[in-house]
Design a protein around this motif. Sequence first.
Motif, PDB file in Angstrom:
ATOM      1  N   THR A 142       0.014  35.690 -30.023  1.00 24.86           N
ATOM      2  CA  THR A 142      -0.285  36.985 -31.062  1.00 24.86           C
ATOM      3  C   THR A 142      -1.930  36.964 -30.958  1.00 24.86           C
ATOM      4  OG1 THR A 142       1.677  35.854 -32.272  1.00 24.86           O
ATOM      5  CG2 THR A 142      -0.523  37.097 -33.572  1.00 24.86           C
ATOM      6  N   LEU A 143      -2.360  38.015 -31.044  1.00 22.66           N
ATOM      7  CA  LEU A 143      -3.814  38.305 -31.026  1.00 22.66           C
ATOM      8  C   LEU A 143      -4.320  37.811 -32.366  1.00 22.66           C
ATOM      9  CD1 LEU A 143      -6.454  39.704 -29.687  1.00 22.66           C
ATOM     10  CD2 LEU A 143      -5.768  41.883 -30.869  1.00 22.66           C
ATOM     11  N   GLN A 144      -5.200  37.146 -32.606  1.00 19.78           N
ATOM     12  CA  GLN A 144      -5.980  36.533 -33.712  1.00 19.78           C
ATOM     13  C   GLN A 144      -7.173  37.403 -34.139  1.00 19.78           C
ATOM     14  OE1 GLN A 144      -4.505  33.543 -35.343  1.00 19.78           O
ATOM     15  NE2 GLN A 144      -2.974  34.633 -34.373  1.00 19.78           N
ATOM     16  N   GLY A 145      -7.981  37.900 -33.199  1.00 20.91           N
ATOM     17  CA  GLY A 145      -9.185  38.482 -33.859  1.00 20.91           C
ATOM     18  C   GLY A 145     -10.108  38.784 -32.373  1.00 20.91           C
ATOM     19  N   MET A 146     -11.429  39.085 -32.476  1.00 18.43           N
ATOM     20  CA  MET A 146     -12.303  39.202 -31.461  1.00 18.43           C
ATOM     21  C   MET A 146     -13.484  38.357 -31.557  1.00 18.43           C
ATOM     22  SD  MET A 146     -12.702  41.081 -28.697  1.00 18.43           S
ATOM     23  CE  MET A 146     -11.307  42.005 -29.294  1.00 18.43           C
ATOM     24  N   ASN A 147     -13.737  37.534 -30.424  1.00 18.94           N
ATOM     25  CA  ASN A 147     -14.886  36.632 -30.546  1.00 18.94           C
ATOM     26  C   ASN A 147     -15.982  37.427 -29.767  1.00 18.94           C
ATOM     27  OD1 ASN A 147     -16.765  34.814 -30.314  1.00 18.94           O
ATOM     28  ND2 ASN A 147     -15.667  33.229 -29.107  1.00 18.94           N
ATOM     29  N   ALA A 148     -16.979  37.808 -30.601  1.00 19.03           N
ATOM     30  CA  ALA A 148     -17.980  38.635 -29.842  1.00 19.03           C
ATOM     31  C   ALA A 148     -19.115  37.847 -28.947  1.00 19.03           C
ATOM     32  CB  ALA A 148     -18.817  39.254 -31.003  1.00 19.03           C
ATOM     33  N   PRO A 166     -22.031  53.246 -13.783  1.00 17.51           N
ATOM     34  CA  PRO A 166     -22.758  53.488 -12.410  1.00 17.51           C
ATOM     35  C   PRO A 166     -24.287  53.596 -12.709  1.00 17.51           C
ATOM     36  CG  PRO A 166     -20.682  55.075 -12.862  1.00 17.51           C
ATOM     37  CD  PRO A 166     -20.961  54.500 -14.051  1.00 17.51           C
ATOM     38  N   ALA A 167     -24.632  54.137 -13.838  1.00 17.06           N
ATOM     39  CA  ALA A 167     -26.097  53.991 -13.961  1.00 17.06           C
ATOM     40  C   ALA A 167     -26.897  52.698 -13.866  1.00 17.06           C
ATOM     41  CB  ALA A 167     -26.474  54.974 -14.970  1.00 17.06           C
ATOM     42  N   THR A 168     -26.112  51.656 -14.304  1.00 23.56           N
ATOM     43  CA  THR A 168     -26.728  50.511 -14.481  1.00 23.56           C
ATOM     44  C   THR A 168     -25.714  49.482 -13.769  1.00 23.56           C
ATOM     45  OG1 THR A 168     -25.818  50.197 -16.667  1.00 23.56           O
ATOM     46  CG2 THR A 168     -27.905  50.955 -16.715  1.00 23.56           C
ATOM     47  N   LEU A 169     -25.007  49.844 -12.723  1.00 21.51           N
ATOM     48  CA  LEU A 169     -24.023  48.954 -12.189  1.00 21.51           C
ATOM     49  C   LEU A 169     -24.356  47.367 -11.725  1.00 21.51           C
ATOM     50  CD1 LEU A 169     -20.866  49.095 -11.241  1.00 21.51           C
ATOM     51  CD2 LEU A 169     -21.727  49.833  -9.298  1.00 21.51           C
ATOM     52  N   GLY A 170     -23.673  46.485 -12.153  1.00 19.41           N
ATOM     53  CA  GLY A 170     -24.044  45.177 -11.682  1.00 19.41           C
ATOM     54  C   GLY A 170     -25.228  44.465 -12.740  1.00 19.41           C
ATOM     55  N   THR A 171     -25.741  45.377 -13.715  1.00 19.52           N
ATOM     56  CA  THR A 171     -26.805  44.669 -14.559  1.00 19.52           C
ATOM     57  C   THR A 171     -26.226  43.836 -15.539  1.00 19.52           C
ATOM     58  OG1 THR A 171     -27.893  46.852 -14.490  1.00 19.52           O
ATOM     59  CG2 THR A 171     -28.617  45.114 -16.240  1.00 19.52           C
ATOM     60  N   ARG A 172     -26.779  42.325 -15.534  1.00 21.80           N
ATOM     61  CA  ARG A 172     -26.365  41.257 -16.428  1.00 21.80           C
ATOM     62  C   ARG A 172     -26.973  41.700 -17.655  1.00 21.80           C
ATOM     63  NH1 ARG A 172     -23.571  37.374 -14.804  1.00 21.80           N
ATOM     64  NH2 ARG A 172     -23.206  36.960 -12.392  1.00 21.80           N
ATOM     65  N   GLY A 173     -26.287  41.235 -18.892  1.00 20.72           N
ATOM     66  CA  GLY A 173     -26.574  41.553 -20.266  1.00 20.72           C
ATOM     67  C   GLY A 173     -25.854  42.486 -20.927  1.00 20.72           C
ATOM     68  N   THR A 174     -24.844  42.719 -20.371  1.00 17.44           N
ATOM     69  CA  THR A 174     -24.064  43.792 -20.919  1.00 17.44           C
ATOM     70  C   THR A 174     -23.349  43.107 -22.143  1.00 17.44           C
ATOM     71  OG1 THR A 174     -23.776  45.152 -18.990  1.00 17.44           O
ATOM     72  CG2 THR A 174     -22.010  45.355 -21.017  1.00 17.44           C
ATOM     73  N   TRP A 175     -23.250  43.768 -23.223  1.00 15.08           N
ATOM     74  CA  TRP A 175     -22.359  43.190 -24.386  1.00 15.08           C
ATOM     75  C   TRP A 175     -20.953  43.026 -24.221  1.00 15.08           C
ATOM     76  CZ3 TRP A 175     -18.501  44.597 -27.763  1.00 15.08           C
ATOM     77  CH2 TRP A 175     -18.202  43.495 -28.944  1.00 15.08           C
ATOM     78  N   TYR A 176     -20.309  41.788 -24.795  1.00 17.35           N
ATOM     79  CA  TYR A 176     -18.874  41.862 -24.646  1.00 17.35           C
ATOM     80  C   TYR A 176     -18.366  41.213 -25.792  1.00 17.35           C
ATOM     81  CZ  TYR A 176     -19.607  36.899 -23.267  1.00 17.35           C
ATOM     82  OH  TYR A 176     -19.604  35.489 -23.265  1.00 17.35           O
ATOM     83  N   GLY A 177     -17.257  41.531 -26.186  1.00 16.03           N
ATOM     84  CA  GLY A 177     -16.608  40.595 -27.089  1.00 16.03           C
ATOM     85  C   GLY A 177     -15.029  40.448 -26.770  1.00 16.03           C
ATOM     86  N   LEU A 178     -14.444  39.268 -26.397  1.00 15.64           N
ATOM     87  CA  LEU A 178     -13.247  39.077 -25.861  1.00 15.64           C
ATOM     88  C   LEU A 178     -12.204  38.775 -26.891  1.00 15.64           C
ATOM     89  CD1 LEU A 178     -14.563  36.500 -22.991  1.00 15.64           C
ATOM     90  CD2 LEU A 178     -13.928  38.911 -22.859  1.00 15.64           C
ATOM     91  N   PRO A 179     -11.013  39.033 -26.886  1.00 15.51           N
ATOM     92  CA  PRO A 179      -9.924  38.816 -27.558  1.00 15.51           C
ATOM     93  C   PRO A 179      -9.392  37.362 -27.578  1.00 15.51           C
ATOM     94  CG  PRO A 179      -9.186  39.975 -25.723  1.00 15.51           C
ATOM     95  CD  PRO A 179     -10.348  40.115 -25.616  1.00 15.51           C
ATOM     96  N   VAL A 180      -9.311  37.031 -28.815  1.00 13.24           N
ATOM     97  CA  VAL A 180      -8.777  35.588 -28.919  1.00 13.24           C
ATOM     98  C   VAL A 180      -7.351  35.542 -29.444  1.00 13.24           C
ATOM     99  CG1 VAL A 180      -8.940  33.439 -30.434  1.00 13.24           C
ATOM    100  CG2 VAL A 180     -11.095  34.812 -29.535  1.00 13.24           C
ATOM    101  N   TYR A 181      -6.494  34.917 -28.709  1.00 18.09           N
ATOM    102  CA  TYR A 181      -4.787  34.877 -28.807  1.00 18.09           C
ATOM    103  C   TYR A 181      -4.463  33.298 -29.265  1.00 18.09           C
ATOM    104  CZ  TYR A 181      -4.087  39.231 -26.505  1.00 18.09           C
ATOM    105  OH  TYR A 181      -4.205  40.791 -26.284  1.00 18.09           O
ATOM    106  N   GLN A 182      -3.596  33.338 -30.151  1.00 16.14           N
ATOM    107  CA  GLN A 182      -2.644  32.033 -30.359  1.00 16.14           C
ATOM    108  C   GLN A 182      -1.461  32.274 -29.329  1.00 16.14           C
ATOM    109  OE1 GLN A 182      -2.041  30.197 -34.270  1.00 16.14           O
ATOM    110  NE2 GLN A 182       0.010  31.218 -33.660  1.00 16.14           N
ATOM    111  N   GLU A 183      -1.457  31.259 -28.509  1.00 17.94           N
ATOM    112  CA  GLU A 183      -0.560  31.378 -27.438  1.00 17.94           C
ATOM    113  C   GLU A 183       0.980  31.038 -28.413  1.00 17.94           C
ATOM    114  OE1 GLU A 183      -0.750  32.134 -24.490  1.00 17.94           O
ATOM    115  OE2 GLU A 183      -2.694  32.626 -24.691  1.00 17.94           O
ATOM    116  N   ALA A 184       1.960  31.215 -27.450  1.00 16.59           N
ATOM    117  CA  ALA A 184       3.394  31.181 -27.896  1.00 16.59           C
ATOM    118  C   ALA A 184       3.740  29.853 -28.278  1.00 16.59           C
ATOM    119  CB  ALA A 184       4.330  31.784 -26.961  1.00 16.59           C
ATOM    120  N   TYR A 185       4.354  29.413 -29.302  1.00 14.74           N
ATOM    121  CA  TYR A 185       4.580  27.869 -29.672  1.00 14.74           C
ATOM    122  C   TYR A 185       5.833  28.102 -30.432  1.00 14.74           C
ATOM    123  CZ  TYR A 185       2.995  28.281 -34.551  1.00 14.74           C
ATOM    124  OH  TYR A 185       3.061  28.686 -35.730  1.00 14.74           O
TER     125      TYR A 185
END
Length: 244
Positions: A142-148, A166-185
């Motif tokens: 189950t998706l619990q939310g987003m950890n930015a 393509p204009a900034t390909l490979g540049t580090r420092g890009t914003w990301y937010g990853l989905p947090v899941y509760q695994e099946a149980y």
Amino acid sequence: NTTYTRSYSDTAGTSQTFLITGPANMAKAQLHGIELSADSYLDHFDFLKDKLPDWAKGLGVSANYTYIASNQTFYRDGKFQYCPLTTVSDSAMQIYGCDTNGLPFNSKLPMQGVAKNIANFAIRYDSGDFSGRLAYNWNSRTLQGMNAGGSNCWPTYCPNGISADPATLGTRGTWYGLPVYQEAYGQLDGGASYNVTKKFGVSLSVSNLNNVTVRETQTQAPGSMGTKWMFPGRSYYVSGRYQF
């Protein structure tokens, strides 16, 4: 919530610009599914009722299965092609996130808090003054939310995000937010009650008999990584009741 500006004229006709923070409609969502359930005592089956011994006629079973499919379609503020460098301006991106490879998740994620598959199975026994029940409940991932990106990674800088633009390909420092899941149980619970007299009874219930571990993960392009392990432990409840 999101922040936006609105301009209004005062009583003198002068335009005034206000910064407003409030809820924003980011997407429309749809849910559809099916639920199947069955509940019966064994002696209600024609092929068993004449073959069961008396003590077994109080045995019963119940089962339930629910399937829920969810999908979401973003409005225009969620239609972005690449994850941005530095400042994140729209709320859809902040809520639904970007992968560390620089690509947004967009509508590929399910709705938060909705398990796709839920199943329950229980065995119960009722005979005279005694009643007992053993139940197993299972929930899929189950998706619990987003950890930015963690507390050091929002909203202006993420050291591990890599740009896919393509204009900034490979540049580090890009914003990301990853989905947090509760695994099946799955969790096993049990309980029993007994009427000592017509007016007095006692009961015992135990939750998490199988001592399950609940695990949370973050998902990104290479795969899922565990971020939290929860050990709720067993819980015991004893009660008595008296009818005046």
